[in-house]
Scaffold this motif. Structure first.
Motif, PDB file in Angstrom:
ATOM      1  N   VAL A 160      -7.658  -5.974 -14.035  1.00  0.00           N
ATOM      2  CA  VAL A 160      -7.933  -4.827 -14.914  1.00  0.00           C
ATOM      3  C   VAL A 160      -6.895  -4.847 -16.025  1.00  0.00           C
ATOM      4  CG1 VAL A 160      -7.926  -2.307 -15.055  1.00  0.00           C
ATOM      5  CG2 VAL A 160      -8.990  -3.443 -13.096  1.00  0.00           C
ATOM      6  N   GLU A 161      -7.379  -4.936 -17.243  1.00  0.00           N
ATOM      7  CA  GLU A 161      -6.480  -5.033 -18.395  1.00  0.00           C
ATOM      8  C   GLU A 161      -6.018  -3.633 -18.791  1.00  0.00           C
ATOM      9  OE1 GLU A 161      -8.470  -7.722 -21.134  1.00  0.00           O
ATOM     10  OE2 GLU A 161      -7.151  -6.960 -22.718  1.00  0.00           O
TER      11      GLU A 161
ATOM     12  N   ARG B 189     -12.769   1.941  -7.319  1.00  0.00           N
ATOM     13  CA  ARG B 189     -12.282   2.469  -8.591  1.00  0.00           C
ATOM     14  C   ARG B 189     -10.760   2.379  -8.662  1.00  0.00           C
ATOM     15  NH1 ARG B 189     -14.732   8.361  -8.598  1.00  0.00           N
ATOM     16  NH2 ARG B 189     -13.992   8.211  -6.448  1.00  0.00           N
TER      17      ARG B 189
ATOM     18  N   ASP C 292      -4.221  -1.334 -21.735  1.00  0.00           N
ATOM     19  CA  ASP C 292      -3.784  -1.275 -23.127  1.00  0.00           C
ATOM     20  C   ASP C 292      -2.308  -0.892 -23.175  1.00  0.00           C
ATOM     21  OD1 ASP C 292      -4.982  -0.802 -26.156  1.00  0.00           O
ATOM     22  OD2 ASP C 292      -3.221   0.433 -25.704  1.00  0.00           O
TER      23      ASP C 292
ATOM     24  N   GLN D 241      -7.703   8.796 -16.547  1.00  0.00           N
ATOM     25  CA  GLN D 241      -8.842   7.876 -16.578  1.00  0.00           C
ATOM     26  C   GLN D 241      -9.183   7.437 -15.165  1.00  0.00           C
ATOM     27  OE1 GLN D 241      -8.149   4.072 -18.469  1.00  0.00           O
ATOM     28  NE2 GLN D 241     -10.311   3.492 -18.435  1.00  0.00           N
TER      29      GLN D 241
ATOM     30  N   VAL E  50     -19.177  -9.043 -16.803  1.00  0.00           N
ATOM     31  CA  VAL E  50     -17.772  -9.395 -16.601  1.00  0.00           C
ATOM     32  C   VAL E  50     -17.625 -10.913 -16.553  1.00  0.00           C
ATOM     33  CG1 VAL E  50     -15.767  -9.135 -15.074  1.00  0.00           C
ATOM     34  CG2 VAL E  50     -17.467  -7.295 -15.227  1.00  0.00           C
TER      35      VAL E  50
ATOM     36  N   ILE F  41     -16.036  -0.584 -10.137  1.00  0.00           N
ATOM     37  CA  ILE F  41     -15.845  -1.902 -10.731  1.00  0.00           C
ATOM     38  C   ILE F  41     -17.024  -2.787 -10.330  1.00  0.00           C
ATOM     39  CG2 ILE F  41     -14.384  -3.977 -10.630  1.00  0.00           C
ATOM     40  CD1 ILE F  41     -11.983  -2.052 -10.238  1.00  0.00           C
TER      41      ILE F  41
ATOM     42  N   LEU G  82     -11.504   4.366 -13.698  1.00  0.00           N
ATOM     43  CA  LEU G  82     -12.294   3.193 -14.070  1.00  0.00           C
ATOM     44  C   LEU G  82     -13.098   2.762 -12.846  1.00  0.00           C
ATOM     45  CD1 LEU G  82     -12.760   0.816 -16.196  1.00  0.00           C
ATOM     46  CD2 LEU G  82     -11.052  -0.418 -14.860  1.00  0.00           C
TER      47      LEU G  82
ATOM     48  N   GLU H 189      -5.078   2.701 -21.490  1.00  0.00           N
ATOM     49  CA  GLU H 189      -6.513   2.624 -21.208  1.00  0.00           C
ATOM     50  C   GLU H 189      -6.808   1.341 -20.421  1.00  0.00           C
ATOM     51  OE1 GLU H 189      -8.287   5.188 -22.141  1.00  0.00           O
ATOM     52  OE2 GLU H 189     -10.355   4.512 -21.775  1.00  0.00           O
ATOM     53  N   MET H 190      -7.577   1.504 -19.345  1.00  0.00           N
ATOM     54  CA  MET H 190      -7.890   0.362 -18.486  1.00  0.00           C
ATOM     55  C   MET H 190      -9.304  -0.132 -18.777  1.00  0.00           C
ATOM     56  SD  MET H 190      -6.570   1.954 -14.851  1.00  0.00           S
ATOM     57  CE  MET H 190      -7.674   3.372 -14.974  1.00  0.00           C
ATOM     58  N   LYS H 191      -9.487  -1.439 -18.707  1.00  0.00           N
ATOM     59  CA  LYS H 191     -10.849  -1.991 -18.723  1.00  0.00           C
ATOM     60  C   LYS H 191     -10.862  -3.245 -17.857  1.00  0.00           C
ATOM     61  CE  LYS H 191     -10.425  -4.884 -22.838  1.00  0.00           C
ATOM     62  NZ  LYS H 191     -10.834  -5.178 -24.190  1.00  0.00           N
ATOM     63  N   VAL H 192     -12.051  -3.577 -17.355  1.00  0.00           N
ATOM     64  CA  VAL H 192     -12.136  -4.763 -16.513  1.00  0.00           C
ATOM     65  C   VAL H 192     -11.924  -5.975 -17.414  1.00  0.00           C
ATOM     66  CG1 VAL H 192     -13.631  -6.141 -15.030  1.00  0.00           C
ATOM     67  CG2 VAL H 192     -13.653  -3.646 -14.851  1.00  0.00           C
TER      68      VAL H 192
END
Lengths: 633, 633
Positions: free
Chosen positions: A204-205, A135, A207, A148, A289, A153, A150, A212-215
């Motif tokens: 991990v992108e 994570r 924002d 957050q 993904v 993964i 995330l 805010e993180m997202k894969v």
């Protein structure tokens, strides 16, 4: 009582690795020792009422948390709970943080990374990884709270080489220390490790507005153990560099079997090209993904032979040099980025590993500097100097980055300009701002893996030791030693005046629909077998201070701390119920439980608030399920 | 950077309460400030390689833990996990500590107490309470680990006034801050609080050899909120003294309703007489505990009127004086033990409360000393001086105990000899060894409730502040400030050379039947659907390093760290499984879980151990339930 540093008169002076501070040795005697101690004492002393100059954010390893200390005092300031519940702030007890933690109550935090804009710290977020459960988390530096988590993964096991941010925090890079058959859940024989197992690099992108993180995407990697990374800047912009060990692809007794090859392979990833390849549809989906296979998408991954069993792979502030430390070889490998990019451009390869090209080592390596035994990790002061932790020597070596003179090139031991003993077995080290393009430079913290009784004894569970070293002069100076929770792997240092955290949540920002801001609005309501209380907490009472329920009821408590004064924190603990939430000024927090046992259970403010704090209490009354007349206030 | 203490040039000198250190004021200027800072810096500096002189064991309040710091450096040394899981040492993750914690994952630690023999610290145990869930715990100072948690204690709610040990650690006294209808679980209307609710004093018996605690007996008390206690010595031997507030017996809006009476009632308990009464069969059983009713058993409890809303009730080192601090009255009440015993002997009463005699206040009070606003808690240096924390003044007052001269008696403000400002809102304070008959005397730590931004900002969740004050001279001197986890209520200070903790568990002492001491003895065995692994952990491998199971199997892992070298700690974490145990040298720890999901899950050493620590890993292989051919290694 005067504390004369014994190390100066004894250990450090007797050691082979130079002096902790100038002016010791038998001749110098106690007088010189006293002066040195007085200087160091003064350098690290922050008088009551004064404040430290820098934040030290250090990873708490398997404690799961991040700790904040001050520099130069090295005083512990506070704990930022991230991956483990922490009743001191109610983290993991209120519904929101409980949901964030999910099924996990610990993590293994290795490498914190401050967010950057233009390769400088922008003071917005701190990212940290959990190697144990794959994570990453984001701490907001506006209020020093985890916002957050995330993960886990997908397609990844052991997010060790993480978190490392790109120059404008476009991505966090996360790579696997462990490899497994993919997709996860598939079982293959360990004997087929080399063919059936894979590692993964995850982008991990982040924002740019919210953090805010997202894969974003992943890159399939050989089953090496990826260890550490560093992102490019300046000429190396758009690249991220990883070390790996176990390029032998051993699956048992790694102690022996993963230390066979003379060199291991580092990975050079062109993340901008990889992101473009994903946009160009070159990825295949695995567990939702987009995953790139570097053997099929040329140009996104190159490998390079580096010193045996490496740990760090660190880009310097100019972005021109990348230094790898191989713990089983007494040198650091200095890669010249200009030559590296040229070699990639010219396809100057010495082979490939399953279709991934291996850049010609001799074409791109500027030199191998004999820094000492067990070089692990390198940091920079922005004045052309590198500082490498020497695990086996228990020392830090200071050495000059290129350009080198011909004389130096002929004997690279000449670029090593100073060494200082640390205690003991240093792993990482951190120079203030080293991973930006403008390091602060003044301080270095050695994060030592073993304290070996340097502290007053606390039994078999020994803390770790961290040491503060002044690097502002020609020679490094040992200033102070502090003890740290298990276990600091890496840290970030931030100038205190570069951020201005809030100390109160403004009322106007509290959009929680269950908040109540006036004692007159506090209430307990029942709907079927669900009792909901909206409670005001204010010096020094809860309103209402009685909540009634029946056995079997679901009870939801929303507590709003209506204070707007800094440090006016209220807690809300219920006797016998394993419930404690802590509500900061202006915050609303909620907790939900099923009433289990009849009785009268006092609740009380657990976080000191005023002279009448002890009087801040009330009662949870739980009547038998059959008592239908239970009055509701 | 030089840190000139602004407090000296500004705040403290401008304040009404005297100087933090001598020689400030506008005339003194920066030069004097520098000298003072240099002195204080030197006094608190412990150079790298040197060790602190004293342990500071401070309660972690609602964090549930005990923290160890060093004096004079005030450095945080380590965390002793007690009532909350702490993955840093695996506490609450292995089966043994999980069982000890039971259903609770937090506690509210208020008052630590070192074990005593002959009214001196004997260096064996540290006892602490959990106010939230009515428990007490014992930490063994041989290895600094929690060995027992007793509770929830029957018939009790809120074990606040705890732990306080008797002069030979015969008992720990524990009393309730909250009252409920008894037996617990009975619901009565809050309006009938005064008649239906009761408090309780519990005598926890301590085995003199093993330290094992058990509930000895209880004394039924009026529904006051018992706050703090202190045990007798010398002439007051055999007694324990409690303060209480809410003698108004209010049940709502305590902020107002519990502060009506001009005096509250302290309780004087003759615990030797009570123990005898239990032996004499004068107790009735409630929930398995012999309970004495003091209205029916004369001589065991007396009450005394003391300053309004008191907090501390502290016996001095000679045992001759007991000082109560009433937070809503600017004086401390000094009780003369000789007169008190005479009054009890002579039945010199001014009334009774429901059959419990109230000792004549004027007959036993030696005087009321005007120490300042908000006196809470008093400590002693063994040289005839008392130190009282002043919550509202944010100061510590130093004053002379009796005997007083006639002139002093005529104006007791004359016995107040010094005051020092602290920051801010001090609650408890601790003088090294104050609760023994021979205090060390040199150091005082002020535990301040609010730090109010004295530290570098860490957002709304502010730490607490503790300050180290040198009390060896005529005037108190402010030396250093440290930040502490939420929230220190009280502390104990122990000389470092009075204990010698072990740093390794000797192999000969490990009687765990599941321990294995040789790699050749490590094994995985299956019996039905139960897989048991006995694993050796040693630099730098696990043996075996593969464990196979099937979905649905119960898996028990016993990990033995066979190292006998200090600080050679190994961790054992399993990827994706929320499992981490930490095994000290010579220890065996176990963890059990049900295999849930097929796949290959790496396990690894989570606590750094050697240059090849990263290679210390293995695999948990979980095959589908149907795969009956799963090989077992």
């Amino acid at each position: 009582m005067k504390h004369i540093p014994r190390t100066l008169g004894g250990l450090a002076c007797a050691g082979a690795l130079g002096l902790a501070l100038g002016g010791c040795g038998k001749q110098a005697g106690e007088q010189a020792g006293n002066e040195v101690a007085a200087d160091a004492a003064q350098a690290s002393y922050v008088a009551p009422g004064e404040k430290d100059d820098y934040y030290l954010f250090y990873s708490g390893g398997h404690s799961g948390q991040v700790y904040v200390a001050g520099i130069p005092s090295m005083r512990h300031i506070s704990t930022i709970p991230v991956f483990a519940p922490y009743p001191g702030t109610g983290y993991g007890f209120d519904e929101e943080s409980k949901a964030m933690l999910g099924d996990f109550t610990w993590g293994d935090v290795h490498h914190p990374a401050l967010s950057q804009t233009g390769s400088k710290y922008d003071g917005r977020w701190l990212f940290v990884n959990d190697n144990a459960n794959n994570r990453v988390a984001r701490v907001d530096l506006r209020d020093f709270k985890t916002k957050q988590i995330l993960g886990p993964i997908p397609n990844a096991s052991g997010s060790h080489a993480s978190s490392f941010v790109t120059e404008n925090t476009e991505y966090l890079f996360v790579s696997t220390r462990f490899s497994t058959p993919l997709p996860k859940g598939r079982v293959a024989d360990l004997e087929k490790y080399a063919d059936e197992f894979n590692g993964m690099v995850t982008a991990v992108e982040v924002d740019p507005e919210s953090g805010e993180m997202k894969v974003g995407f992943q890159i399939l990697m050989p089953p090496f153990d990826f260890d550490l990374a560093s992102t490019g800047k300046g000429p190396s912009s758009g690249y991220v560099f990883f070390t790996s060990y176990n390029t032998e692809m051993a699956h048992d007794t790694l102690e022996v079997n993963a230390s066979q090859a003379d060199r291991d392979l580092g990975a050079i990833i062109n993340w901008k090209a990889a992101a473009q390849a994903v946009r160009d549809g070159k990825a295949t989906e695995m567990e939702g993904v987009p995953v790139l296979d570097p053997a099929k998408v040329p140009g996104i991954v190159h490998l390079i032979g580096i010193a045996k069993s490496p740990h760090g792979m660190d880009v310097d502030p100019s972005g021109k040099w990348v230094v790898a430390g191989g713990k089983l070889q007494p040198t650091t490998t200095v890669i010249n980025v200009e030559k590296l990019l040229g070699a990639i451009e010219g396809e100057d390869y010495e082979g490939d590993f399953r279709g991934i090209p291996i850049v010609s080592h001799d074409s791109v390596v500027e030199g191998e500097v004999p820094v000492g035994l067990g070089p692990l990790h390198t940091q920079y002061d922005g004045r052309g100097n590198a500082y490498t932790s020497l695990f086996i020597d228990s020392a830090v070596a200071k050495w000059k980055l290129p350009p080198w003179t011909d004389e130096e090139k002929a004997d690279l031991s000449k670029v090593v300009v100073d060494k200082i003993t640390v205690h003991y077995s240093i792993g990482h080290l951190v120079v203030a701002g080293s991973d930006t393009n403008a390091p602060y430079g003044k301080w270095l913290v050695a994060m030592n893996k073993l304290s070996k009784g340097r502290h007053i004894s606390v039994g078999p569970s020994q803390p770790e030791s961290s040491q503060l070293i002044d690097i502002s002069g020609e020679k490094m100076k040992m200033v102070a030693e502090a003890y740290t929770e298990p276990e600091p792997h890496f840290a970030q240092i931030l100038k205190v005046d570069e951020i201005k955290p809030i100390e109160v949540y403004p009322k106007a920002e509290n959009t929680n629909p269950n908040a109540v801001w006036d004692l007159a609005d506090g209430k307990v309501e029942r709907e079927g077998n669900h009792v909901t209380a909206k409670i005001v907490a204010v010096r020094s009472r809860f309103g209402p201070d009685k909540v009634e329920a029946r056995v079997g009821d679901t009870v939801t408590l929303h507590v709003t701390n209506i204070e707007q004064t800094p440090d006016m924190i209220h807690g809300f603990g219920i006797n016998d119920h394993n419930i404690n939430i802590v509500v900061d000024p202006g915050e609303t927090k909620s907790v939900e439980f099923v009433a289990q046992k009849p009785g009268i259970y006092p609740f009380y403010c657990t976080n000191f608030c005023s002279a009448l704090h002890q009087e801040m209490q009330g009662y949870l009354v739980i009547r038998e399920a059959g008592e239908t007349q239970a009055p509701v206030q």
